[in-house]
Design a protein around this motif. Structure first.
Motif: not given
Length: 186
Positions: A34-37, A135-142
């Motif tokens: 799983y992915s999380n922040i 990619a996850q970081a860039v998506w979170i930024q947006s």
């Protein structure tokens, strides 16, 4: 001759199937990944529960699944679907899991205003210098930009990234985990 590749993402699997056709067999199986922040609740502004909840509300989980995992996967909690999964009604009660993303964003804006951050804020996002994490970081930024949350990236090699996390020297970081056994008591 047999070649096995484990952990291929959805887009790579599609490309392999297109390129090799009947010469390959791509099997899709459930994963315990799983992915999380990660939000550092020992640092401002994430030491305020309202800010953490606002971030959770701003994350459109279905969009994240579609963009970052090419639609492969399920929206869930710590334990994957099965015996130990969170019941759908309990999952839906977690901030950000509701179906109305615009309502979630409106509530997130309210929470930030209550926390004195109506215009947003800027904190550094630490991430691994590796494709999936970048990619996850860039998506979170947006995803957080509509709330005025600005996240300049601090890209680190894996060893430095883990040292940074273990020392608690980060504000926000995308992360991924894998559970070895589908049993919360294990």
């Amino acid at each position: 001759q047999l070649h096995l590749i484990d952990g291929m993402d959805g887009e790579d699997a599609r490309r392999v199937e297109e390129q090799f056709g009947d010469l390959v067999a791509v099997q899709r199986v459930p994963s315990y990944s799983y992915s999380n922040i990660l939000l550092n609740s020992r640092r401002a502004p994430f030491n305020d529960k309202r800010v953490r909840e606002a971030v959770s509300l701003a994350i459109n989980r279905q969009e994240a699944l579609d963009v970052l995992r090419q639609g492969f996967g399920v929206i869930g909690s710590l334990m994957p679907p099965g015996k130990w999964e969170l019941a759908p009604e309990a999952l839906g009660a977690i901030p950000g899991n509701g179906p109305d993303h615009e309502a979630n964003l409106a509530r997130a804006r309210e929470l930030l205003a209550e926390a004195g951050l109506a215009d947003g804020f800027e904190v550094k996002m630490t991430t691994r210098r590796q494709g999936v994490f970048e990619a996850q970081a860039v998506w979170i930024q947006s995803a957080l930009e509509p709330l005025g949350i600005r996240l300049p990236l601090d890209l680190q090699e894996s060893a430095a990234f883990f040292d940074t996390l273990n020392a608690g020297n980060f504000d926000i970081a995308p992360y991924a985990r894998t559970i070895d056994v589908n049993d919360p008591a294990a």
